[in-house]
Scaffold this motif. Structure first.
Motif, PDB file in Angstrom:
ATOM      1  N   ILE A   1      -5.050 -11.456   2.402  1.00 55.55           N
ATOM      2  CA  ILE A   1      -3.865 -12.312   2.490  1.00 55.55           C
ATOM      3  C   ILE A   1      -3.723 -12.889   3.893  1.00 55.55           C
ATOM      4  N   GLY A   2      -3.912 -12.057   4.915  1.00 53.35           N
ATOM      5  CA  GLY A   2      -3.770 -12.525   6.283  1.00 53.35           C
ATOM      6  C   GLY A   2      -4.793 -13.580   6.654  1.00 53.35           C
ATOM      7  N   VAL A   3      -6.056 -13.357   6.308  1.00 57.82           N
ATOM      8  CA  VAL A   3      -7.120 -14.296   6.680  1.00 57.82           C
ATOM      9  C   VAL A   3      -6.994 -15.602   5.896  1.00 57.82           C
TER      10      VAL A   3
ATOM     11  N   GLU B   1       3.014 -10.116   5.556  1.00 57.11           N
ATOM     12  CA  GLU B   1       2.738  -9.592   4.212  1.00 57.11           C
ATOM     13  C   GLU B   1       3.222  -8.160   4.081  1.00 57.11           C
ATOM     14  N   SER B   2       2.956  -7.339   5.090  1.00 53.23           N
ATOM     15  CA  SER B   2       3.397  -5.946   5.053  1.00 53.23           C
ATOM     16  C   SER B   2       4.917  -5.863   5.007  1.00 53.23           C
ATOM     17  N   PHE B   3       5.577  -6.720   5.774  1.00 50.71           N
ATOM     18  CA  PHE B   3       7.040  -6.729   5.797  1.00 50.71           C
ATOM     19  C   PHE B   3       7.604  -7.130   4.440  1.00 50.71           C
ATOM     20  N   LEU B   4       7.047  -8.191   3.839  1.00 48.54           N
ATOM     21  CA  LEU B   4       7.534  -8.637   2.544  1.00 48.54           C
ATOM     22  C   LEU B   4       7.246  -7.601   1.451  1.00 48.54           C
ATOM     23  N   SER B   5       6.069  -6.985   1.498  1.00 47.74           N
ATOM     24  CA  SER B   5       5.747  -5.941   0.523  1.00 47.74           C
ATOM     25  C   SER B   5       6.642  -4.727   0.721  1.00 47.74           C
TER      26      SER B   5
ATOM     27  N   LEU C   1       9.703  -4.848   1.625  1.00 51.77           N
ATOM     28  CA  LEU C   1      10.985  -5.207   1.035  1.00 51.77           C
ATOM     29  C   LEU C   1      10.915  -5.350  -0.483  1.00 51.77           C
ATOM     30  N   GLY C   2       9.706  -5.240  -1.052  1.00 47.77           N
ATOM     31  CA  GLY C   2       9.543  -5.404  -2.483  1.00 47.77           C
ATOM     32  C   GLY C   2       9.333  -6.834  -2.921  1.00 47.77           C
ATOM     33  N   LEU C   3       9.097  -7.740  -1.959  1.00 47.42           N
ATOM     34  CA  LEU C   3       8.899  -9.151  -2.271  1.00 47.42           C
ATOM     35  C   LEU C   3       7.429  -9.556  -2.244  1.00 47.42           C
ATOM     36  N   GLY C   4       6.533  -8.617  -2.003  1.00 49.13           N
ATOM     37  CA  GLY C   4       5.122  -8.920  -1.883  1.00 49.13           C
ATOM     38  C   GLY C   4       4.347  -8.533  -3.129  1.00 49.13           C
ATOM     39  N   VAL C   5       3.181  -7.939  -2.915  1.00 49.92           N
ATOM     40  CA  VAL C   5       2.354  -7.520  -4.047  1.00 49.92           C
ATOM     41  C   VAL C   5       3.057  -6.400  -4.805  1.00 49.92           C
ATOM     42  N   GLN C   6       2.812  -6.356  -6.088  1.00 51.00           N
ATOM     43  CA  GLN C   6       3.492  -5.405  -6.949  1.00 51.00           C
ATOM     44  C   GLN C   6       2.531  -4.327  -7.434  1.00 51.00           C
ATOM     45  N   ALA C   7       3.085  -3.175  -7.817  1.00 54.59           N
ATOM     46  CA  ALA C   7       2.308  -2.062  -8.349  1.00 54.59           C
ATOM     47  C   ALA C   7       1.564  -2.529  -9.604  1.00 54.59           C
TER      48      ALA C   7
ATOM     49  N   ALA D   1      -2.174  -1.929  -4.285  1.00 53.13           N
ATOM     50  CA  ALA D   1      -1.740  -1.264  -3.058  1.00 53.13           C
ATOM     51  C   ALA D   1      -1.970  -2.176  -1.862  1.00 53.13           C
ATOM     52  N   SER D   2      -1.013  -2.239  -0.982  1.00 51.78           N
ATOM     53  CA  SER D   2      -1.171  -2.859   0.328  1.00 51.78           C
ATOM     54  C   SER D   2      -0.485  -1.948   1.333  1.00 51.78           C
ATOM     55  N   TRP D   3      -0.718  -2.200   2.600  1.00 50.95           N
ATOM     56  CA  TRP D   3      -0.102  -1.344   3.613  1.00 50.95           C
ATOM     57  C   TRP D   3       1.417  -1.405   3.545  1.00 50.95           C
ATOM     58  N   GLY D   4       1.959  -2.561   3.200  1.00 56.95           N
ATOM     59  CA  GLY D   4       3.407  -2.689   3.094  1.00 56.95           C
ATOM     60  C   GLY D   4       3.975  -1.886   1.936  1.00 56.95           C
TER      61      GLY D   4
END
Length: 313
Positions: free
Chosen positions: A110-112, A246-250, A252-258, A261-264
């Motif tokens: 996502i970052g790259v 991305e980690s911040f949004l994840s 908060l529950g606004l990023g990738v969903q179960a 897995a992501s670091w967030g």
């Protein structure tokens, strides 16, 4: 005596001082000079080694353990570090080692990708705006229109944009990349525009215009290549910023969903471990985010110094 003196004079030109020898060595190219200065910066090289190590482990890490990032075993929940589970397990018994490096794939991808999209859009928009500024009324109108759009987008609240996209699109990797790139290219565009404004009055640009070179040729063959140094440096800071976003949004529950897995998401899942003592669940994803931020920032600082012509030896 005279014969000996003459022989010494004859062979004296063959003996050169260190300064003379250094002066006669072939000069290094610009790329070689940058690499030499970068190699002398130990902290920057530490950052580069960390970046390469994290990328390699993101590729091969999940395959080093027999467990999948999604395998659950409630009987093995919250197990500490062991020979079987190197990073322990979470509350559902999922292997933290596999999840950490699988999360690295998601976060780094996502970052790259977001940073590269910001690069393409920002360089294109900023290059056009910088070149057109001051080139007659039509050029001024184009530059003003682009800058007004940038100002409007810059004024939009970031979380509001993300929430609106979550309503319109399904939560996932594509949505979060879109959210990161809606306004993420603005900084790159402003930076490139400022550099183009400085370069466009140089003699070689005026010569290309006199010879009838097209707008696209002048922009992509003469102007953009001369801003590549500052573009690359800015890219090294954009990638960790996108990973952290991305980690911040994840988180908060606004990023990738179960079950992805992501670091967030891993950090969000481990919120209550401070009270239970299962420190490893929060330590490893938090440590990886910190390492990536540290590595990219120190490498970017070193690269900026290496590319700065004012710091030439």
């Amino acid at each position: 005596m005279n014969a000996q003196t003459n022989s010494d004079d004859l062979f004296r030109p063959l003996v050169k001082t260190g300064k003379q020898a250094a002066a006669e060595r072939p000069s290094l190219s610009y790329f070689q000079e940058v690499m030499r200065k970068l190699a002398k910066n130990k902290l920057a090289m530490v950052g580069l080694v960390l970046i390469l190590a994290i990328f390699v482990m993101a590729v091969i890490g999940p395959s080093l353990t027999p467990y999948s990032f999604a395998d659950q075993s409630l009987l093995d929940g919250n197990m500490p570090l062991s020979a079987e589970h190197w990073f322990g397990t979470d509350d559902l018994g999922r292997d933290m080692f596999a999840r950490t490096w699988y999360g690295a794939r998601i976060s780094l991808t996502i970052g790259v990708v977001a940073a590269l999209i910001d690069l393409v859009i920002g360089v294109s928009v900023g290059g056009v705006a910088g070149y057109m500024a001051g080139r007659g009324k039509k050029g001024e109108r184009i530059d003003n229109a682009i800058m007004r759009v940038i100002e409007v987008l810059h004024g939009l609240p970031y979380l509001l944009v993300v929430i609106l996209l979550m309503v319109v699109m399904e939560p996932g990797i594509t949505t979060i990349i879109t959210a990161l790139t809606v306004t993420g290219w603005i900084g790159m565009a402003r930076l490139v525009r400022g550099q183009i404004l400085q370069l466009r009055t140089n003699e070689y640009i005026l010569a290309a215009q006199v010879l009838g070179a097209s707008f696209a040729r002048i922009l992509w063959r003469h102007l953009i290549p001369n801003t590549i140094g500052i573009i690359i440096v800015n890219l090294t800071f954009t990638i960790p910023a996108a990973i952290f976003a991305e980690s911040f949004l994840s988180f908060l529950g606004l990023g990738v969903q179960a079950p992805i897995a992501s670091w967030g998401t891993m950090t969000n899942d481990a919120l209550g471990v401070i009270l239970t003592g299962d420190w490893w669940r929060l330590f490893f994803p938090g440590m990886m985010i910190s390492l990536v931020m540290f590595a990219f920032n120190v490498f970017g600082d070193g690269l900026q110094d290496a590319l700065d012509p004012r710091l030439r030896d």
